[in-house]
Design a protein around this motif. Structure first.
Motif, mmCIF file in Angstrom:
data_model
loop_
_atom_site.group_PDB
_atom_site.id
_atom_site.type_symbol
_atom_site.label_atom_id
_atom_site.label_comp_id
_atom_site.label_asym_id
_atom_site.label_seq_id
_atom_site.Cartn_x
_atom_site.Cartn_y
_atom_site.Cartn_z
ATOM 1 N N MET B 189 14.890 -2.101 -9.792
ATOM 2 C CA MET B 189 13.940 -0.883 -9.233
ATOM 3 C C MET B 189 12.547 -1.261 -8.912
ATOM 4 S SD MET B 189 15.507 1.924 -9.326
ATOM 5 C CE MET B 189 17.195 1.296 -9.036
ATOM 6 N N VAL B 190 12.055 -2.142 -9.745
ATOM 7 C CA VAL B 190 10.674 -2.680 -9.211
ATOM 8 C C VAL B 190 10.781 -3.267 -8.098
ATOM 9 C CG1 VAL B 190 9.053 -4.390 -9.972
ATOM 10 C CG2 VAL B 190 9.624 -2.475 -11.716
ATOM 11 N N ALA B 191 11.603 -4.334 -8.055
ATOM 12 C CA ALA B 191 11.869 -5.038 -6.656
ATOM 13 C C ALA B 191 11.997 -4.168 -5.483
ATOM 14 C CB ALA B 191 12.785 -6.080 -6.592
ATOM 15 N N GLY B 192 12.868 -3.184 -5.490
ATOM 16 C CA GLY B 192 13.222 -2.135 -4.340
ATOM 17 C C GLY B 192 11.828 -1.516 -4.151
ATOM 18 N N HIS B 193 11.102 -0.904 -5.071
ATOM 19 C CA HIS B 193 9.964 -0.365 -4.613
ATOM 20 C C HIS B 193 8.812 -0.983 -4.110
ATOM 21 C CE1 HIS B 193 11.235 3.850 -5.994
ATOM 22 N NE2 HIS B 193 11.953 3.320 -6.767
ATOM 23 N N THR B 194 8.705 -1.896 -4.628
ATOM 24 C CA THR B 194 7.721 -2.940 -4.016
ATOM 25 C C THR B 194 7.703 -3.272 -2.821
ATOM 26 O OG1 THR B 194 7.565 -3.762 -6.456
ATOM 27 C CG2 THR B 194 6.448 -5.053 -4.888
ATOM 28 N N LEU B 195 9.090 -3.710 -2.452
ATOM 29 C CA LEU B 195 9.343 -3.974 -1.216
ATOM 30 C C LEU B 195 9.082 -3.124 -0.254
ATOM 31 C CD1 LEU B 195 10.701 -5.955 0.874
ATOM 32 C CD2 LEU B 195 12.810 -5.132 0.162
ATOM 33 N N LEU B 196 9.493 -1.910 -0.506
ATOM 34 C CA LEU B 196 9.277 -0.425 0.221
ATOM 35 C C LEU B 196 7.833 -0.332 0.486
ATOM 36 C CD1 LEU B 196 12.030 2.023 -0.619
ATOM 37 C CD2 LEU B 196 11.954 0.615 1.211
ATOM 38 N N LYS B 197 6.920 -0.511 -0.697
ATOM 39 C CA LYS B 197 5.626 0.014 -0.608
ATOM 40 C C LYS B 197 4.862 -1.289 0.295
ATOM 41 C CE LYS B 197 2.337 2.058 -2.742
ATOM 42 N NZ LYS B 197 2.313 3.410 -2.517
ATOM 43 N N ILE B 198 5.272 -2.426 0.202
ATOM 44 C CA ILE B 198 4.579 -3.477 1.178
ATOM 45 C C ILE B 198 4.928 -3.059 2.569
ATOM 46 C CG2 ILE B 198 4.740 -5.663 1.714
ATOM 47 C CD1 ILE B 198 5.073 -6.521 -1.124
ATOM 48 N N LEU B 199 6.306 -2.891 2.831
ATOM 49 C CA LEU B 199 6.682 -2.741 4.184
ATOM 50 C C LEU B 199 6.097 -1.481 4.931
ATOM 51 C CD1 LEU B 199 10.560 -3.887 4.192
ATOM 52 C CD2 LEU B 199 8.497 -4.939 5.398
ATOM 53 N N SER B 200 5.976 -0.413 3.960
ATOM 54 C CA SER B 200 5.613 0.845 4.516
ATOM 55 C C SER B 200 4.060 0.760 4.750
ATOM 56 C CB SER B 200 5.814 2.022 3.584
ATOM 57 O OG SER B 200 5.214 1.794 2.547
ATOM 58 N N THR B 201 3.396 0.005 3.910
ATOM 59 C CA THR B 201 1.716 0.004 4.173
ATOM 60 C C THR B 201 1.756 -0.719 5.605
ATOM 61 O OG1 THR B 201 1.565 -0.531 1.933
ATOM 62 C CG2 THR B 201 -0.370 -0.953 3.357
ATOM 63 N N PHE B 202 2.621 -1.893 5.856
ATOM 64 C CA PHE B 202 2.449 -2.632 7.328
ATOM 65 C C PHE B 202 2.772 -1.585 8.544
ATOM 66 C CE2 PHE B 202 0.943 -6.529 5.947
ATOM 67 C CZ PHE B 202 1.915 -7.298 5.204
ATOM 68 N N LEU B 203 4.044 -1.107 8.130
ATOM 69 C CA LEU B 203 4.315 0.007 9.342
ATOM 70 C C LEU B 203 3.213 1.117 9.653
ATOM 71 C CD1 LEU B 203 7.900 0.278 8.631
ATOM 72 C CD2 LEU B 203 7.250 -0.959 10.318
ATOM 73 N N ALA B 204 2.797 1.599 8.433
ATOM 74 C CA ALA B 204 1.809 2.589 8.567
ATOM 75 C C ALA B 204 0.694 2.086 9.593
ATOM 76 C CB ALA B 204 1.218 3.059 7.415
ATOM 77 N N GLN B 205 0.174 0.593 9.296
ATOM 78 C CA GLN B 205 -0.993 0.361 10.093
ATOM 79 C C GLN B 205 -0.568 -0.015 11.636
ATOM 80 O OE1 GLN B 205 -2.205 -3.041 8.079
ATOM 81 N NE2 GLN B 205 -3.620 -2.150 6.617
ATOM 82 N N LEU B 206 0.720 -0.358 11.846
ATOM 83 C CA LEU B 206 1.165 -0.448 13.088
ATOM 84 C C LEU B 206 1.590 0.486 14.016
ATOM 85 C CD1 LEU B 206 3.942 -3.530 12.544
ATOM 86 C CD2 LEU B 206 1.539 -3.534 13.648
ATOM 87 N N PHE B 207 1.927 1.695 13.221
ATOM 88 C CA PHE B 207 1.868 3.099 13.831
ATOM 89 C C PHE B 207 0.790 3.598 14.314
ATOM 90 C CE2 PHE B 207 6.317 4.037 14.532
ATOM 91 C CZ PHE B 207 6.983 3.923 13.437
ATOM 92 N N THR B 208 -0.588 3.414 13.663
ATOM 93 C CA THR B 208 -1.481 4.162 13.999
ATOM 94 C C THR B 208 -2.492 3.061 14.885
ATOM 95 O OG1 THR B 208 -2.422 3.298 12.124
ATOM 96 C CG2 THR B 208 -1.495 5.545 11.822
ATOM 97 N N ALA B 209 -1.800 2.060 15.475
ATOM 98 C CA ALA B 209 -2.915 1.304 16.302
ATOM 99 C C ALA B 209 -2.970 1.661 17.654
ATOM 100 C CB ALA B 209 -2.064 -0.226 16.067
ATOM 101 N N SER B 210 -1.942 1.705 18.357
ATOM 102 C CA SER B 210 -2.117 2.257 19.697
ATOM 103 C C SER B 210 -0.736 2.732 20.219
ATOM 104 C CB SER B 210 -2.520 0.953 20.667
ATOM 105 O OG SER B 210 -1.483 0.327 20.868
ATOM 106 N N ILE B 211 -0.645 3.213 21.189
ATOM 107 C CA ILE B 211 0.794 3.791 21.454
ATOM 108 C C ILE B 211 1.792 2.970 22.147
ATOM 109 C CG2 ILE B 211 0.061 4.214 24.176
ATOM 110 C CD1 ILE B 211 2.098 6.692 21.694
ATOM 111 N N LEU B 212 1.397 1.806 22.641
ATOM 112 C CA LEU B 212 2.328 0.670 22.757
ATOM 113 C C LEU B 212 2.786 0.067 21.637
ATOM 114 C CD1 LEU B 212 3.795 -0.964 24.894
ATOM 115 C CD2 LEU B 212 1.851 -2.330 24.995
#
Lengths: 59, 257, 48
Positions: B189-212
């Motif tokens: 459980m801890v490994a799965g949730h930590t992985l999801l947290k790390i990836l979602s943090t990166f993806l959130a920053q990428l999604f809000t960067a620019s439209i391309l």
């Protein structure tokens, strides 16, 4: 209650070893918490919920 | 520009137990009765498990509805598992295994909802449950067999010279059961949730960067969605494995292999 | 690691054990005998 009647299922008869096991686990966790709370870093932690009661007891 | 309005300190912060309603009277020493986020989610789990069984009840009609087919098949599967593992004259453990399965599965699935807290990611819950089951199984075996319970540690047919070493190895592997059952659930459980947290943090920053960049990020986002599917599968499988191993340990205590 | 430095160990294990045993009690007294009655009724109707 909610359309279900209460049946006289035996609860203690199959589960009494697990009740003893949970009592032993609870006692072990209590002792572990007491040991962990006496340590040095627990006293300085700002999230410690027992800091106020310990300080008021000391003064 | 990347606009961070909030600070994320560490991906492990999601596992902290924080109180909502503090209740700090020093009764019985350090007994802390506050309502924490773990306590709230434990109550939500109880409510969901019992509510699921009441809503899917079908009011005693013999033809099953869609909800009650799922519940009846879950009951039949767990009953078959208990009967196969422990034996047909020990089916009395079915309610305990059924409740354990539903508690772990609904607790795991609660964490898969975004921003939900997984109760089984705390050491005390996962390893405490497995220590409780281990101690209960040992007490059960000792009460049924008495001192003969210790014959479990000597497999039949060993030469007499190897017995001390083998008893030591069997004893260590028996004691490791207490921890391994809980650590398996906890680590998954801890490994799965930590992985999801790390990836979602990166993806959130990428999604809000620019439209391309946002359009290109859709490809890693598809991987992320697949990982969420994997997390849901892991939640179900870990609950099932926990219950199968509990049944196996109960069988070992009753029948001394 | 926040799970190790928590001060709520007793709180956590209390909530978990109380939740598990509440579910076990309600299931074994109310819910699971309902399933048993349903399956037994189906066997009686079809086989007897």
């Amino acid at each position: 209650m909610f359309g279900l009647r209460a049946w006289p299922t035996p609860i203690v008869k199959p589960l009494w070893p697990f009740m003893i096991g949970s009592a032993l686990t609870f006692a072990g966790v209590w002792k572990l918490q007491n040991v962990a709370l006496q340590s040095e870093e627990a006293r300085n932690d700002p999230k410690n919920p027992f800091a106020k009661t310990a300080k008021s007891g000391g003064h | 520009m990347i606009n961070n309005n909030f600070f994320i300190n560490s991906p492990l912060e999601q596992f902290e137990v924080t109180p909502f309603i503090k209740f700090n009277a020093p009764i019985l020493g350090d007994f802390n009765l506050s309502l924490t986020n773990l306590g709230l989610y434990a109550l939500i789990t109880v409510f969901l498990v019992l509510g699921l069984h009441i809503v899917a009840n079908n009011s005693h009609s013999l033809i099953p509805s869609k909800w009650s087919i799922a519940l009846e098949s879950a009951y039949a599967s767990i009953h078959a598992m208990v009967r196969d593992q422990i034996g047909p004259n020990n089916e009395i453990y079915t309610p305990f295994i059924y409740s354990l399965f539903f508690f772990v599965v609904i607790a795991n699935l609660n964490g898969n909802i975004p921003y939900g807290f997984t109760v089984t990611t705390s050491i005390m819950v996962a390893i405490g449950l497995s220590v409780m089951i281990f101690l209960g199984v040992t007490v059960l075996g000792l009460s049924i067999h008495g001192v003969h319970f210790f014959a479990y540690f000597i497999p039949s047919g060993t030469p007499l010279g190897l017995v001390p070493l083998l008893v030591l190895i069997e004893l260590i592997s028996y004691l490791a059961r207490a921890v391994s059952l809980g650590v398996r659930l906890f680590a998954n459980m801890v490994a799965g949730h930590t992985l999801l947290k790390i990836l979602s943090t990166f993806l959130a920053q990428l999604f809000t960067a620019s439209i391309l960049v946002a359009v290109v990020t859709l490809i890693p986002f598809a991987v992320f969605v697949a990982l969420i599917g994997l997390e849901i599968a892991v939640s179900l499988i870990q609950a099932y494995v926990f219950c199968v191993l509990t049944c196996s340990y109960i069988k070992d205590a009753i029948e001394l292999h | 690691m926040p799970q190790l430095q928590a001060f709520y160990f007793v709180n956590q294990i209390t909530f978990a054990l109380v939740a598990l045993f509440t579910i076990t009690y309600v299931m074994s007294v109310y819910v699971l005998p309902y399933f048993v009655q349903l399956f037994v009724t189906r066997v009686y109707i079809t086989k007897l």
